[in-house]
Design a protein around this motif. Sequence first.
Motif, mmCIF file in Angstrom:
data_model
loop_
_atom_site.group_PDB
_atom_site.id
_atom_site.type_symbol
_atom_site.label_atom_id
_atom_site.label_comp_id
_atom_site.label_asym_id
_atom_site.label_seq_id
_atom_site.Cartn_x
_atom_site.Cartn_y
_atom_site.Cartn_z
ATOM 1 N N GLU A 68 -7.802 0.609 -6.734
ATOM 2 C CA GLU A 68 -6.697 0.327 -7.650
ATOM 3 C C GLU A 68 -5.674 -0.626 -7.058
ATOM 4 O O GLU A 68 -4.955 -1.298 -7.772
ATOM 5 C CB GLU A 68 -5.990 1.628 -8.058
ATOM 6 N N GLY A 69 -5.596 -0.662 -5.727
ATOM 7 C CA GLY A 69 -4.647 -1.585 -5.129
ATOM 8 C C GLY A 69 -3.226 -1.072 -5.234
ATOM 9 O O GLY A 69 -2.974 0.093 -4.996
ATOM 10 N N PRO A 70 -2.266 -1.919 -5.585
ATOM 11 C CA PRO A 70 -0.855 -1.501 -5.553
ATOM 12 C C PRO A 70 -0.499 -0.448 -6.597
ATOM 13 O O PRO A 70 0.479 0.261 -6.427
ATOM 14 C CB PRO A 70 -0.085 -2.790 -5.828
ATOM 15 N N SER A 71 -1.279 -0.318 -7.662
ATOM 16 C CA SER A 71 -0.882 0.612 -8.717
ATOM 17 C C SER A 71 -1.609 1.937 -8.585
ATOM 18 O O SER A 71 -1.899 2.604 -9.570
ATOM 19 C CB SER A 71 -1.178 0.003 -10.080
ATOM 20 N N TYR A 72 -1.904 2.358 -7.329
ATOM 21 C CA TYR A 72 -2.760 3.531 -7.152
ATOM 22 C C TYR A 72 -2.051 4.813 -7.535
ATOM 23 O O TYR A 72 -2.657 5.758 -8.003
ATOM 24 C CB TYR A 72 -3.237 3.628 -5.705
ATOM 25 N N SER A 73 -0.711 4.866 -7.351
ATOM 26 C CA SER A 73 -0.012 6.125 -7.615
ATOM 27 C C SER A 73 -0.039 6.455 -9.088
ATOM 28 O O SER A 73 0.134 7.604 -9.485
ATOM 29 C CB SER A 73 1.422 6.055 -7.116
ATOM 30 N N GLN A 74 -0.306 5.455 -9.929
ATOM 31 C CA GLN A 74 -0.358 5.717 -11.368
ATOM 32 C C GLN A 74 -1.790 5.909 -11.831
ATOM 33 O O GLN A 74 -2.061 6.791 -12.636
ATOM 34 C CB GLN A 74 0.266 4.514 -12.075
ATOM 35 N N ASN A 75 -2.726 5.098 -11.287
ATOM 36 C CA ASN A 75 -4.084 5.127 -11.809
ATOM 37 C C ASN A 75 -4.921 6.252 -11.241
ATOM 38 O O ASN A 75 -5.818 6.742 -11.891
ATOM 39 C CB ASN A 75 -4.793 3.794 -11.500
ATOM 40 N N CYS A 76 -4.662 6.659 -9.981
ATOM 41 C CA CYS A 76 -5.498 7.721 -9.414
ATOM 42 C C CYS A 76 -4.777 9.037 -9.453
ATOM 43 O O CYS A 76 -4.777 9.771 -8.467
ATOM 44 C CB CYS A 76 -5.850 7.489 -7.965
#
Lengths: 170, 186
Positions: free
Chosen positions: A117-125
């Motif tokens: 997910e890269g930088p948006s991992y806290s939202q997507n995972c």
Amino acid sequence: MPKDHDKDVYPEPPSRTPVEDRQSSLPNPALILSKLFYYSVDLPVTTFRDIVEGIQSGKKSHYYHQKFRRVPELTQCQEGDYVCYYEAEMQWRRDYKVDQEIVKVIQERLRACQQREGPSYSQNCYKELQQFEQVSKAFQSRYGDLGAYASARKCLMKQKERMMAEQQQA
Amino acid sequence: MVGMSLLRTAAAFTARLNPLKRTCQSSNLLSRTVARSEQVVVRYGSHGKRMFIIKPTDFYDRRFLHLLKYYILLAGIPVAALVTFVNIFIGESELAEIPEGYEPEHWEYYKHPITRWIARTFYDSPVKDYEKMMALIQMEAEKAEMRQLQLEVRRHMREKGDGPWFQIQTLDKNLIDHSPKSSPDN
């Protein structure tokens, strides 16, 4: 080659290959590098592996994962029955190893998810994060500070302390 | 004295002006400097001039490294060849589900063929080790129980005194000869 990982376990986002719209006449460096890699590394390695598998074809032996029967736990043993203590201890040690591997698998999932997910991992995972938090909290509360000389008795005593703390709170 | 130095200067001057050895050409005739002659490049047919280079001995270091390489490779090359041939010609095992009703041997739980061979030839099966440990524990537990029982029985017998352990056997009273006791003042 060992089998590639199961694609359903670590799903990759669908790739969106852009349509080529070349406007420069310079050679594409990505294409050059990929061809270079293919001819210098991929092709020799694959042919070598095919030769080796051709030699080895046929007489394949198998290995299995050992299945252990469940034996009575430490709480179900009579006092002074040292054989029962030993079997319960061995079962607890196997379960400890299995739990460590479970935590490692969950960690690996979270790592793969973050890499994808890269930088948006806290939202997507979010799901993987919640799972990891739950699993690591449970592991810490059960096996947390037992140390290198952990044993089934010490784990049982830790559980007793936990239950007493819970009762005092309630 | 002065004449001698004058003579010496004149001799040096004439020597410098010697037509057979034209070292200085024009500008530095009257000065005492000598022009540097050009270095001519010398080409040898061999590796150059042979030099006797003086340095501390490296005999011991080179001997040590030679012997090190020799002894490491003496066993290393056969082992590497063996492992290579095992990996190419025999190959690792594949993971499979345990078939119904089949009890795999203890070496069939390992992947690499050399590990399997070691487990098959040298090691006992882990089931056997487990049972051996349980047998030892049972024997020790029985010994401990026997010792506890013995201490308990000792305590009881010492307290009550009706068991055989703390009784001292005396002679049978029929063996006592009472005859000297019938006439006391003998």
